[in-house]
Design a protein around this motif. Structure first.
Motif, PDB file in Angstrom:
ATOM      1  N   ALA A  67     -20.430  13.208  34.127  1.00  0.00           N
ATOM      2  CA  ALA A  67     -18.968  13.247  34.020  1.00  0.00           C
ATOM      3  C   ALA A  67     -18.352  13.849  35.273  1.00  0.00           C
ATOM      4  N   GLY A  68     -19.037  14.870  35.835  1.00  0.00           N
ATOM      5  CA  GLY A  68     -18.533  15.473  37.061  1.00  0.00           C
ATOM      6  C   GLY A  68     -18.521  14.484  38.217  1.00  0.00           C
ATOM      7  N   VAL A  69     -19.529  13.641  38.291  1.00  0.00           N
ATOM      8  CA  VAL A  69     -19.583  12.619  39.343  1.00  0.00           C
ATOM      9  C   VAL A  69     -18.460  11.607  39.146  1.00  0.00           C
ATOM     10  N   LEU A  70     -18.281  11.157  37.895  1.00  0.00           N
ATOM     11  CA  LEU A  70     -17.249  10.148  37.615  1.00  0.00           C
ATOM     12  C   LEU A  70     -15.845  10.696  37.834  1.00  0.00           C
ATOM     13  N   ASP A  71     -15.642  11.985  37.578  1.00  0.00           N
ATOM     14  CA  ASP A  71     -14.325  12.580  37.821  1.00  0.00           C
ATOM     15  C   ASP A  71     -13.965  12.574  39.298  1.00  0.00           C
ATOM     16  N   ALA A  72     -14.969  12.504  40.157  1.00  0.00           N
ATOM     17  CA  ALA A  72     -14.725  12.491  41.602  1.00  0.00           C
ATOM     18  C   ALA A  72     -14.517  11.075  42.135  1.00  0.00           C
ATOM     19  N   VAL A  73     -14.705  10.069  41.261  1.00  0.00           N
ATOM     20  CA  VAL A  73     -14.572   8.670  41.659  1.00  0.00           C
ATOM     21  C   VAL A  73     -13.277   8.099  41.082  1.00  0.00           C
ATOM     22  N   PRO A  74     -12.432   7.479  41.887  1.00  0.00           N
ATOM     23  CA  PRO A  74     -11.201   6.877  41.363  1.00  0.00           C
ATOM     24  C   PRO A  74     -11.494   5.880  40.246  1.00  0.00           C
ATOM     25  N   GLY A  75     -10.772   6.003  39.151  1.00  0.00           N
ATOM     26  CA  GLY A  75     -10.943   5.098  38.024  1.00  0.00           C
ATOM     27  C   GLY A  75     -12.057   5.492  37.071  1.00  0.00           C
ATOM     28  N   GLY A  76     -12.709   6.629  37.316  1.00  0.00           N
ATOM     29  CA  GLY A  76     -13.827   7.037  36.458  1.00  0.00           C
ATOM     30  C   GLY A  76     -13.439   7.998  35.351  1.00  0.00           C
ATOM     31  N   GLU A  77     -12.141   8.281  35.221  1.00  0.00           N
ATOM     32  CA  GLU A  77     -11.701   9.303  34.271  1.00  0.00           C
ATOM     33  C   GLU A  77     -12.028   8.962  32.815  1.00  0.00           C
ATOM     34  N   LYS A  78     -11.859   7.694  32.424  1.00  0.00           N
ATOM     35  CA  LYS A  78     -12.097   7.303  31.044  1.00  0.00           C
ATOM     36  C   LYS A  78     -13.567   7.495  30.666  1.00  0.00           C
ATOM     37  N   ALA A  79     -14.465   7.050  31.546  1.00  0.00           N
ATOM     38  CA  ALA A  79     -15.899   7.216  31.296  1.00  0.00           C
ATOM     39  C   ALA A  79     -16.273   8.693  31.302  1.00  0.00           C
ATOM     40  N   ALA A  80     -15.617   9.486  32.152  1.00  0.00           N
ATOM     41  CA  ALA A  80     -15.893  10.923  32.216  1.00  0.00           C
ATOM     42  C   ALA A  80     -15.527  11.590  30.895  1.00  0.00           C
ATOM     43  N   ARG A  81     -14.398  11.194  30.318  1.00  0.00           N
ATOM     44  CA  ARG A  81     -13.998  11.771  29.028  1.00  0.00           C
ATOM     45  C   ARG A  81     -15.026  11.456  27.942  1.00  0.00           C
ATOM     46  N   LEU A  82     -15.540  10.224  27.967  1.00  0.00           N
ATOM     47  CA  LEU A  82     -16.553   9.842  26.982  1.00  0.00           C
ATOM     48  C   LEU A  82     -17.812  10.699  27.130  1.00  0.00           C
ATOM     49  N   LEU A  83     -18.231  10.899  28.355  1.00  0.00           N
ATOM     50  CA  LEU A  83     -19.451  11.669  28.591  1.00  0.00           C
ATOM     51  C   LEU A  83     -19.252  13.147  28.242  1.00  0.00           C
ATOM     52  N   ILE A  84     -18.080  13.662  28.496  1.00  0.00           N
ATOM     53  CA  ILE A  84     -17.806  15.050  28.117  1.00  0.00           C
ATOM     54  C   ILE A  84     -17.895  15.205  26.604  1.00  0.00           C
ATOM     55  N   GLY A  85     -17.370  14.215  25.886  1.00  0.00           N
ATOM     56  CA  GLY A  85     -17.454  14.249  24.428  1.00  0.00           C
ATOM     57  C   GLY A  85     -18.885  14.161  23.935  1.00  0.00           C
ATOM     58  N   VAL A  86     -19.688  13.312  24.582  1.00  0.00           N
ATOM     59  CA  VAL A  86     -21.105  13.198  24.215  1.00  0.00           C
ATOM     60  C   VAL A  86     -21.817  14.534  24.435  1.00  0.00           C
ATOM     61  N   GLY A  87     -21.511  15.168  25.566  1.00  0.00           N
ATOM     62  CA  GLY A  87     -22.127  16.463  25.853  1.00  0.00           C
ATOM     63  C   GLY A  87     -21.746  17.525  24.842  1.00  0.00           C
ATOM     64  N   ALA A  88     -20.471  17.570  24.482  1.00  0.00           N
ATOM     65  CA  ALA A  88     -19.997  18.577  23.524  1.00  0.00           C
ATOM     66  C   ALA A  88     -20.619  18.369  22.148  1.00  0.00           C
ATOM     67  N   ALA A  89     -20.835  17.110  21.767  1.00  0.00           N
ATOM     68  CA  ALA A  89     -21.425  16.827  20.451  1.00  0.00           C
ATOM     69  C   ALA A  89     -22.911  17.141  20.416  1.00  0.00           C
ATOM     70  N   THR A  90     -23.621  16.790  21.490  1.00  0.00           N
ATOM     71  CA  THR A  90     -25.077  16.962  21.488  1.00  0.00           C
ATOM     72  C   THR A  90     -25.507  18.380  21.830  1.00  0.00           C
ATOM     73  N   VAL A  91     -24.581  19.252  22.191  1.00  0.00           N
ATOM     74  CA  VAL A  91     -24.943  20.639  22.469  1.00  0.00           C
ATOM     75  C   VAL A  91     -25.322  21.365  21.181  1.00  0.00           C
ATOM     76  N   ILE A  92     -24.882  20.855  20.039  1.00  0.00           N
ATOM     77  CA  ILE A  92     -25.144  21.536  18.766  1.00  0.00           C
ATOM     78  C   ILE A  92     -26.630  21.575  18.423  1.00  0.00           C
ATOM     79  N   PRO A  93     -27.341  20.434  18.398  1.00  0.00           N
ATOM     80  CA  PRO A  93     -28.780  20.520  18.094  1.00  0.00           C
ATOM     81  C   PRO A  93     -29.574  21.308  19.122  1.00  0.00           C
ATOM     82  N   SER A  94     -29.189  21.217  20.388  1.00  0.00           N
ATOM     83  CA  SER A  94     -29.912  21.984  21.407  1.00  0.00           C
ATOM     84  C   SER A  94     -29.678  23.477  21.214  1.00  0.00           C
ATOM     85  N   ALA A  95     -28.459  23.850  20.793  1.00  0.00           N
ATOM     86  CA  ALA A  95     -28.160  25.263  20.541  1.00  0.00           C
ATOM     87  C   ALA A  95     -28.932  25.773  19.328  1.00  0.00           C
ATOM     88  N   LEU A  96     -29.038  24.960  18.284  1.00  0.00           N
ATOM     89  CA  LEU A  96     -29.797  25.360  17.100  1.00  0.00           C
ATOM     90  C   LEU A  96     -31.262  25.621  17.452  1.00  0.00           C
TER      91      LEU A  96
END
Length: 292
Positions: A67-96
């Motif tokens: 997501a950090g890479v896509l945020d630095a690329v013009p037009g990558g904001e939508k994909a970056a938001r998706l990846l940030i959401g994926v990261g936030a969701a999958t952090v739960i099992p790793s934290a457990l």
């Protein structure tokens, strides 16, 4: 080359006794929430033979780095938001998985682990805040929050590396046995000196061994628990469906005395199993693959 100054700061966390009351409270919550033994074993990684947490964190970290890479690329904001959401969701099992492992560590390891967890919780909060800002039209500030989250994840990863590789949390503490024990057969003790049942310690070639006798059969394992080096001979014997097992006195890892296999965690690595034979009245031991 001198170590980074940050290393000295992390080392200070190891002796930060002021973290102990908080660690004790968090540990109680973890043990209460993740109560079933089977659930703990799965989260420890007993079925796969090594901790789950280092594997599970690859998903959120990978998503957030991308997501950090896509945020630095013009037009990558939508994909970056998706990846940030994926990261936030999958952090739960790793934290457990991470908290489950952390609850069975030494105090010095728990102190560093607590700061490691705090960094990751903070990073997740920054990423969630980034999504909120982006949803309300603040794309620029959302990117700033995401990059702050990435930097915090990096700091947490540094602490996690220290915990794993400097403090040896989660590694196999019996891995060195085959490289220290000499090849071939070696005398253990006269069979008559080994009482029936019970757990006994014997040293061969400077290596502490756990000895358990069943009639004419002698079971021998490394006495050093693969989890955190606990002395297995000070543990207890537990019957598991007719298979005698030893329960580590430190964190209750359970191993089959006949095979060395893990029956319950937090250990994920089996105990080195020694072959035995009786020559005359003398019990001899051999460790397959030993090259010490």
């Amino acid at each position: 080359m001198k170590p980074l100054p940050a290393l000295e700061l992390v080392t200070r966390f190891e002796e930060a006794e002021w973290l102990d009351p908080l660690a004790k409270s968090v540990r109680k919550v973890v043990l209460k929430v993740i109560k079933p033994r089977w659930a703990r074993d799965v989260l420890h990684g007993v079925p796969i033979g090594h901790p789950v947490h280092p594997l599970a964190v690859q998903v959120p970290i990978g998503a957030w780095v991308s997501a950090g890479v896509l945020d630095a690329v013009p037009g990558g904001e939508k994909a970056a938001r998706l990846l940030i959401g994926v990261g936030a969701a999958t952090v739960i099992p790793s934290a457990l998985a991470g908290f489950t492992d952390w609850s069975q560590l030494h105090p010095q390891q728990q102190r560093v682990g607590l700061v490691h967890a705090a960094a990751n919780v903070t990073a997740t909060g920054l990423y969630v805040a980034s999504l909120v800002r982006r949803a309300t039209g603040g794309e620029g500030s959302g990117k700033v929050l995401a990059y702050l989250g990435l930097a915090t994840v990096g700091a947490g990863g540094f602490l996690g590396g220290h915990l794993s590789y400097r403090q040896a949390a989660g590694v196999n503490h019996s891995e060195e046995i085959p490289h220290r024990f000499p090849a071939g057969w070696h005398p253990l003790a006269p069979l008559a000196e080994l009482p029936e049942g019970g757990l006994h310690k014997r040293d061969v070639a400077g290596i502490p061994l756990l000895v358990h006798r069943e009639g004419g059969t002698v079971n021998v394992l490394s006495d050093v628990c693969s989890h955190l080096s606990g002395p297995l001979h000070e543990g207890k014997i537990k019957d598991d469906g007719g298979d005698p097992c030893v329960v580590c006195p430190w964190h209750r890892s359970t191993f089959s005395l006949r095979t060395g296999e893990v029956r319950s965690g937090p250990a994920t690595s089996r105990q080195p199993l020694f072959e035995t034979r009786v020559t005359g009245d003398l019990v001899e031991v051999c460790l397959p693959g030993a090259d010490g």
